[in-house]
Enzyme design. Structure first.
Site, PDB file in Angstrom:
ATOM      1  N   GLU A   1       0.558  17.356 -24.630  1.00  0.00           N
ATOM      2  CA  GLU A   1       0.141  18.698 -25.041  1.00  0.00           C
ATOM      3  C   GLU A   1      -0.396  18.612 -26.456  1.00  0.00           C
ATOM      4  O   GLU A   1       0.164  17.902 -27.286  1.00  0.00           O
ATOM      5  CB  GLU A   1       1.343  19.657 -25.037  1.00  0.00           C
ATOM      6  CG  GLU A   1       1.640  20.241 -23.692  1.00  0.00           C
ATOM      7  CD  GLU A   1       3.084  20.009 -23.294  1.00  0.00           C
ATOM      8  OE1 GLU A   1       3.886  19.624 -24.176  1.00  0.00           O
ATOM      9  OE2 GLU A   1       3.403  20.183 -22.115  1.00  0.00           O
TER      10      GLU A   1
ATOM     11  N   TYR B   1      -7.599  11.837 -28.203  1.00  0.00           N
ATOM     12  CA  TYR B   1      -7.190  11.803 -26.795  1.00  0.00           C
ATOM     13  C   TYR B   1      -8.403  11.734 -25.856  1.00  0.00           C
ATOM     14  O   TYR B   1      -8.391  10.990 -24.883  1.00  0.00           O
ATOM     15  CB  TYR B   1      -6.336  13.034 -26.462  1.00  0.00           C
ATOM     16  CG  TYR B   1      -5.081  13.153 -27.295  1.00  0.00           C
ATOM     17  CD1 TYR B   1      -4.369  12.014 -27.691  1.00  0.00           C
ATOM     18  CD2 TYR B   1      -4.593  14.392 -27.709  1.00  0.00           C
ATOM     19  CE1 TYR B   1      -3.216  12.120 -28.468  1.00  0.00           C
ATOM     20  CE2 TYR B   1      -3.446  14.499 -28.475  1.00  0.00           C
ATOM     21  CZ  TYR B   1      -2.764  13.366 -28.856  1.00  0.00           C
ATOM     22  OH  TYR B   1      -1.632  13.474 -29.618  1.00  0.00           O
TER      23      TYR B   1
HETATM   24  C1  COA Z   1      -4.161  12.561 -34.585  1.00  0.00           C
HETATM   25  C2  COA Z   1      -3.900  11.307 -35.424  1.00  0.00           C
HETATM   26  C3  COA Z   1      -2.653  10.601 -34.871  1.00  0.00           C
HETATM   27  C4  COA Z   1      -5.106  10.369 -35.295  1.00  0.00           C
HETATM   28  O1  COA Z   1      -4.775   9.155 -35.953  1.00  0.00           O
HETATM   29  P1  COA Z   1      -5.864   8.295 -36.739  1.00  0.00           P
HETATM   30  O2  COA Z   1      -5.270   6.962 -37.031  1.00  0.00           O
HETATM   31  O3  COA Z   1      -6.416   9.073 -37.872  1.00  0.00           O
HETATM   32  O4  COA Z   1      -6.997   8.166 -35.621  1.00  0.00           O
HETATM   33  P2  COA Z   1      -7.985   6.925 -35.422  1.00  0.00           P
HETATM   34  O5  COA Z   1      -8.496   6.451 -36.731  1.00  0.00           O
HETATM   35  O6  COA Z   1      -7.330   5.931 -34.531  1.00  0.00           O
HETATM   36  O7  COA Z   1      -9.174   7.643 -34.641  1.00  0.00           O
HETATM   37  C5  COA Z   1      -9.502   7.348 -33.289  1.00  0.00           C
HETATM   38  C6  COA Z   1     -10.569   8.348 -32.865  1.00  0.00           C
HETATM   39  O8  COA Z   1     -10.013   9.669 -32.851  1.00  0.00           O
HETATM   40  C7  COA Z   1     -11.017  10.595 -33.319  1.00  0.00           C
HETATM   41  N1  COA Z   1     -10.586  11.180 -34.579  1.00  0.00           N
HETATM   42  C8  COA Z   1      -9.502  10.848 -35.335  1.00  0.00           C
HETATM   43  N2  COA Z   1      -9.402  11.655 -36.402  1.00  0.00           N
HETATM   44  C9  COA Z   1     -10.452  12.503 -36.339  1.00  0.00           C
HETATM   45  C10 COA Z   1     -10.892  13.589 -37.153  1.00  0.00           C
HETATM   46  N3  COA Z   1     -10.240  13.931 -38.281  1.00  0.00           N
HETATM   47  N4  COA Z   1     -11.993  14.273 -36.773  1.00  0.00           N
HETATM   48  C11 COA Z   1     -12.668  13.947 -35.658  1.00  0.00           C
HETATM   49  N5  COA Z   1     -12.311  12.901 -34.845  1.00  0.00           N
HETATM   50  C12 COA Z   1     -11.216  12.224 -35.165  1.00  0.00           C
HETATM   51  C13 COA Z   1     -12.287   9.803 -33.496  1.00  0.00           C
HETATM   52  O9  COA Z   1     -12.983   9.802 -32.260  1.00  0.00           O
HETATM   53  C14 COA Z   1     -11.738   8.435 -33.804  1.00  0.00           C
HETATM   54  O10 COA Z   1     -12.615   7.384 -33.530  1.00  0.00           O
HETATM   55  P3  COA Z   1     -13.703   6.978 -34.671  1.00  0.00           P
HETATM   56  O11 COA Z   1     -12.975   6.893 -35.980  1.00  0.00           O
HETATM   57  O12 COA Z   1     -14.209   5.660 -34.164  1.00  0.00           O
HETATM   58  O13 COA Z   1     -14.715   8.071 -34.665  1.00  0.00           O
HETATM   59  C15 COA Z   1      -3.756  11.645 -36.930  1.00  0.00           C
HETATM   60  O14 COA Z   1      -4.810  12.489 -37.313  1.00  0.00           O
HETATM   61  C16 COA Z   1      -2.436  12.317 -37.289  1.00  0.00           C
HETATM   62  O15 COA Z   1      -1.429  11.665 -37.517  1.00  0.00           O
HETATM   63  N6  COA Z   1      -2.474  13.665 -37.354  1.00  0.00           N
HETATM   64  C17 COA Z   1      -1.253  14.447 -37.732  1.00  0.00           C
HETATM   65  C18 COA Z   1      -0.262  14.454 -36.618  1.00  0.00           C
HETATM   66  C19 COA Z   1      -0.846  15.010 -35.329  1.00  0.00           C
HETATM   67  O16 COA Z   1      -1.578  15.999 -35.328  1.00  0.00           O
HETATM   68  N7  COA Z   1      -0.488  14.370 -34.207  1.00  0.00           N
HETATM   69  C20 COA Z   1      -0.931  14.766 -32.876  1.00  0.00           C
HETATM   70  C21 COA Z   1      -0.137  15.914 -32.399  1.00  0.00           C
HETATM   71  S1  COA Z   1      -0.574  16.295 -30.714  1.00  0.00           S
END
Ligand code: COA
Length: 153
Positions: free
Chosen positions: A107, A119
């Site tokens: 979710e 996702y």
């Molecule tokens: C969601 C989260 C886990 C993503 O982790 P991350 O290490 O920054 O993500 P990644 O670098 O592996 O990104 C993988 C892909 O996700 C997408 N993505 C990640 N962050 C993004 C952003 N801020 N905006 C748009 N796309 C994004 C992109 O497609 C990215 O690929 P790319 O960098 O080649 O374009 C991180 O933002 C986080 O910890 N957020 C706070 C906690 C949270 O919201 N968790 C999910 C709750 S459901």
């Protein structure tokens, strides 16, 4: 290339997971509540350690028969957008598939653009909505239910 190392975690790491959660979401998830969850059937955790061996992120999942659920995933705010969230997610997917799950659900809040993009990029698609599922301050935010099939080995 990131020097991240992903290791399994359990009840003993509840305090570490709690600290990571708080740093990521600016909300509390008490260690004893996390420990209780981690002790439940099918629940597992993965912690991402940085090059210095410091915790940088986590993923929590639950497997029940052929279905699995991503319960929570987060990286520390200063580590976003380095591919580490995707690595953690891939590790969780592998772990769920190895445990025999065929479908992985999660979710996500409709306003969490980063998570939605992560996702979608990892093959999840929308399977439904839950109205007013999250409370953000005084505002209720809908959740999107997403799912993806897991490849059987
Ligand atoms: C969601 C989260 C886990 C993503 O982790 P991350 O290490 O920054 O993500 P990644 O670098 O592996 O990104 C993988 C892909 O996700 C997408 N993505 C990640 N962050 C993004 C952003 N801020 N905006 C748009 N796309 C994004 C992109 O497609 C990215 O690929 P790319 O960098 O080649 O374009 C991180 O933002 C986080 O910890 N957020 C706070 C906690 C949270 O919201 N968790 C999910 C709750 S459901």
């Amino acid at each position: 290339m990131t020097g991240l190392r992903i290791v399994p975690a359990g009840v003993a790491e509840a305090a570490v997971l709690s600290a990571l959660y708080e740093a990521a979401f600016a909300e509390t998830w008490a260690p004893d509540q996390l420990a209780q969850l981690l002790a439940g059937p099918g629940v597992f955790a993965l912690i991402a350690l940085d090059q210095a061996g410091e915790p940088a992120g986590y993923a929590l999942g639950r497997v029940a028969a052929d279905e699995a659920e991503l319960l929570s995933i987060a990286l520390l705010p200063d580590r976003h957008r380095r591919g580490e969230g995707r690595r953690l997610l891939d590790a969780l997917v592998e772990r769920c598939a190895a445990a025999g799950a065929e479908t992985l659900f999660l979710e996500v809040a409709t306003d969490n653009a980063a998570a939605l993009a992560l996702y979608r990029g990892a093959g999840f698609h929308e399977a439904g909505r839950r109205k007013g599922y999250y409370k953000v301050g005084t505002t209720m935010v809908d959740a999107i239910v997403m799912k993806r099939a897991l490849a059987a080995d």
